[in-house]
Design an enzyme around this catalytic site. Sequence first.
Site, PDB file in Angstrom:
ATOM      1  N   TYR A  12       0.796  -1.154  -0.058  1.00 14.72           N
ATOM      2  CA  TYR A  12       0.317  -0.037  -0.077  1.00 14.72           C
ATOM      3  C   TYR A  12       1.030   1.236   0.031  1.00 14.72           C
ATOM      4  O   TYR A  12       1.547   1.555   1.043  1.00 14.72           O
ATOM      5  CB  TYR A  12      -0.767  -0.115   1.155  1.00 14.72           C
ATOM      6  CG  TYR A  12      -1.774   1.135   1.280  1.00 14.72           C
ATOM      7  CD1 TYR A  12      -2.613   1.345   0.441  1.00 14.72           C
ATOM      8  CD2 TYR A  12      -1.922   1.677   2.750  1.00 14.72           C
ATOM      9  CE1 TYR A  12      -3.558   2.321   0.747  1.00 14.72           C
ATOM     10  CE2 TYR A  12      -2.837   2.762   2.747  1.00 14.72           C
ATOM     11  CZ  TYR A  12      -3.830   2.942   1.738  1.00 14.72           C
ATOM     12  OH  TYR A  12      -4.742   3.982   2.163  1.00 14.72           O
TER      13      TYR A  12
ATOM     14  N   TYR B 287     -11.699  -4.425   7.144  1.00 16.54           N
ATOM     15  CA  TYR B 287     -10.351  -3.877   7.523  1.00 16.54           C
ATOM     16  C   TYR B 287     -10.377  -2.879   8.901  1.00 16.54           C
ATOM     17  O   TYR B 287      -9.745  -3.009  10.080  1.00 16.54           O
ATOM     18  CB  TYR B 287      -9.426  -3.646   6.520  1.00 16.54           C
ATOM     19  CG  TYR B 287      -8.160  -3.087   7.271  1.00 16.54           C
ATOM     20  CD1 TYR B 287      -7.231  -4.009   7.442  1.00 16.54           C
ATOM     21  CD2 TYR B 287      -7.751  -1.854   7.486  1.00 16.54           C
ATOM     22  CE1 TYR B 287      -5.889  -3.633   7.794  1.00 16.54           C
ATOM     23  CE2 TYR B 287      -6.701  -1.194   8.007  1.00 16.54           C
ATOM     24  CZ  TYR B 287      -5.535  -2.200   8.185  1.00 16.54           C
ATOM     25  OH  TYR B 287      -4.407  -1.795   8.905  1.00 16.54           O
ATOM     26  N   HIS B 288     -11.113  -1.693   8.617  1.00 13.00           N
ATOM     27  CA  HIS B 288     -10.983  -0.733   9.549  1.00 13.00           C
ATOM     28  C   HIS B 288     -11.926  -1.035  10.642  1.00 13.00           C
ATOM     29  O   HIS B 288     -11.743  -0.399  11.630  1.00 13.00           O
ATOM     30  CB  HIS B 288     -11.277   0.683   8.745  1.00 13.00           C
ATOM     31  CG  HIS B 288     -10.502   0.837   7.654  1.00 13.00           C
ATOM     32  ND1 HIS B 288     -10.642   0.714   6.410  1.00 13.00           N
ATOM     33  CD2 HIS B 288      -9.266   1.675   7.896  1.00 13.00           C
ATOM     34  CE1 HIS B 288      -9.374   1.065   5.663  1.00 13.00           C
ATOM     35  NE2 HIS B 288      -8.592   1.536   6.482  1.00 13.00           N
TER      36      HIS B 288
ATOM     37  N   LYS C 228     -10.541  16.756  16.357  1.00 11.61           N
ATOM     38  CA  LYS C 228      -9.712  16.276  15.267  1.00 11.61           C
ATOM     39  C   LYS C 228      -9.622  17.462  14.112  1.00 11.61           C
ATOM     40  O   LYS C 228     -10.445  17.393  13.449  1.00 11.61           O
ATOM     41  CB  LYS C 228     -10.549  15.085  14.983  1.00 11.61           C
ATOM     42  CG  LYS C 228     -10.551  13.828  15.807  1.00 11.61           C
ATOM     43  CD  LYS C 228      -9.331  13.043  15.502  1.00 11.61           C
ATOM     44  CE  LYS C 228      -8.957  12.439  14.287  1.00 11.61           C
ATOM     45  NZ  LYS C 228      -7.620  11.851  14.048  1.00 11.61           N
TER      46      LYS C 228
ATOM     47  N   ASP D 178      -7.921  14.219   8.688  1.00 12.00           N
ATOM     48  CA  ASP D 178      -7.653  13.065   9.354  1.00 12.00           C
ATOM     49  C   ASP D 178      -8.759  12.477   9.951  1.00 12.00           C
ATOM     50  O   ASP D 178      -9.669  12.979  10.799  1.00 12.00           O
ATOM     51  CB  ASP D 178      -6.565  12.911  10.430  1.00 12.00           C
ATOM     52  CG  ASP D 178      -6.244  11.558  11.118  1.00 12.00           C
ATOM     53  OD1 ASP D 178      -6.465  10.597  10.631  1.00 12.00           O
ATOM     54  OD2 ASP D 178      -5.960  11.815  12.507  1.00 12.00           O
TER      55      ASP D 178
ATOM     56  N   HIS E  40      -9.137   8.819  11.245  1.00 13.26           N
ATOM     57  CA  HIS E  40      -9.020   7.948  12.210  1.00 13.26           C
ATOM     58  C   HIS E  40      -9.267   8.254  13.486  1.00 13.26           C
ATOM     59  O   HIS E  40      -8.242   8.944  14.107  1.00 13.26           O
ATOM     60  CB  HIS E  40      -7.448   7.350  11.927  1.00 13.26           C
ATOM     61  CG  HIS E  40      -7.159   6.755  10.459  1.00 13.26           C
ATOM     62  ND1 HIS E  40      -7.021   7.402   9.484  1.00 13.26           N
ATOM     63  CD2 HIS E  40      -7.408   5.384  10.231  1.00 13.26           C
ATOM     64  CE1 HIS E  40      -6.882   6.652   8.240  1.00 13.26           C
ATOM     65  NE2 HIS E  40      -7.118   5.208   8.710  1.00 13.26           N
TER      66      HIS E  40
END
Length: 676
Positions: free
Chosen positions: A17, A171-172, A532, A536, A538
């Site tokens: 990746y 995945y996340h 945040k 981003d 996440h």
Amino acid sequence: MADGKTERDKPWMFRTYAGHSTAKASNELYRKNLSKGQTGLSIAFDLPTQTGYDSDEALARGEVGKVGVPVSHLGDMRHLLEGIPLDAMNTSMTINATAAWLLALYVSLADEQNVDRAKLTGTVQNDILKEYLSRGTYVFPPAPSLRLIKDVIVFTNREMPKWNPTNVCSYHLQEAGATPAQELAFALATAVAVLDEVKNSGEVSDEDFPSVVGAISFFVNAGVRFITEVSKMRAFVDLWDEIARDRYGVENPKLRRFRYGVQVNSLGLTEQQPENNVYRILLSMLAVTLSKNARARAVQLPAWNEALGLPRPWDQQWSLRLQQIVAYETDLLEYGDIFDGSEVIDKKVGELKEQARAELAKLDAMGGAVASIDYMKEALIASNAARIADIERGDQVLVGVNRYTETEASPLDSSGEGILTVSEAFEIEQIAALQAWRQQRDDAAVRQALVDLKEAASEGHNIMPPSIAAAKAGVTTGEWGAVLREVFGEYRAPTGIGAKHSVDTERLKQVRELVEQVSGKLGRTLTFVVGKPGLDGHSNGAEQIAVRADDVGMNVIYDGIRLTPAEIVEQAKEAKAHVVGLSILSGSHVSLVRDVAQKLREAGMGDVPVVVGGIIPPEDVNILKQCGASAVYTPKDFQLNDIMTGIVNLVDQKVEVLAEAGVPVPLSEAKEKVPL
């Protein structure tokens, strides 16, 4: 064969990746990796590209080229894939909210190269629902987002039959704390929501619909508990086969196959003793390669030092070599499925399927995945809180973190250049190139393309043809995004902070008493604004900090991701905050912290401590403190109670200093103490 061997299988597709800085720099990296034996591309885009902004947008400041490559127009796509024949390459693009646009750029480039669209192979992730739950690169509300996914599926079914139009991504979910059963159920529910959207649209005939089901692919996570992970993958295979057969009537077994790629777990990578991550990555990879009947079709591995920052080319090479050694040096691909008939595996698979079916039934009763977004978000927050509590207590052992912490100096990163950093000069270069692109294009053609795009979005026509036309006219990512924002609006996902979760009151007692003591000095409950900044998305770390701060009695303000520094400061001003926390994992910490600290001073709140958390190289810690940060926390700081104590002590110290100077306690106009 007599010894149990079969004809040697072909290995899975080897990917890394990758992408950063600029399209030209990323192209050099791709071609170098391909020359080393990588067999497929996996493109990482930067956050402005992922969220539909151009590199010179205000919200893109500091984020350009940091976690991926900026692609603002067709010219960038040309540079990105220069010298890479599209009809011979399998390209995976990790892109969601702007998936239709990036695919339009890719198709436009293929048209330029006279490549038959029907020969193009690859994947766009194109899974918006999990963005609301875990990764945060959503833009539009759920309904239009689902419509865009449907448009891509319908278009590729007609014109790009070898392309995977959506890569349902669990995945996340695991990165956000999902249990194996939640990962199974939430991902499968997402796939069902997408397929129902396509079927209900009437835009695909009943005869062609099985091919739509067959084109659905998945992108999963695999952790170090590889017995559980092997069982999870076998459960995925069985459950997907059931759904395709029973819900959608797909008779061809080939079209019911659970086709998936994998990036193994990054959540388990540690900043402490990062060399241990090599073993973790290997064990996680075995979970998705050992079982032939549930083997991944493509694997990409993180680098050993990704908990520290961007990996260098050498680090990516090391991960690629790990795949090649397993595929070519071992006898793994010479045998059938070694788990067939295993009582242990069969029992675990059965348990996971039962749990996942129960969770799927619950989601179905709520109205499906889209209607269940709030529930799923809260469930992930609670699961992640439980995982972190297990690590804090030592119930879950992390070698080098909460046990066996003694260590020698590592020669792997002793040079001081252990990670790759992206210079701010690349952002300047990218913006200059973008502005030059706008100058040389046909403005009339651009305007007409945007009119046509808006008409298609407004009237429900498939978004792909006008997007491809816009790409060829020279439209930019930000212009495409702006048109769709105008039509669809923007969305703010739930934070899940109110999620019910188990609380170990005994372990929190001391911190709660400290919060109550300092709140008494302040005259009201200690108020903590968690922000945040930037693009981003996440948010797992910020969410867990907010949850724990609430658990110990602070008044917590957290409104989710993608806030500007000005908005965070305004929140702090309105809430009369005693401390501001910033969570940044995109590498943009220096510019964003500097901006927030400056705006706090301009607002007359320069005495409010600022704490920062994220993936922050050691050499940046002093820089952040010079910018105005009072404390910096990184993944090595896993004891949340210690972080809470540090934050409360910062506020207490500020109160004591001001008291000694005869200055009133800051921001404490409200004199009545709020009970904790």
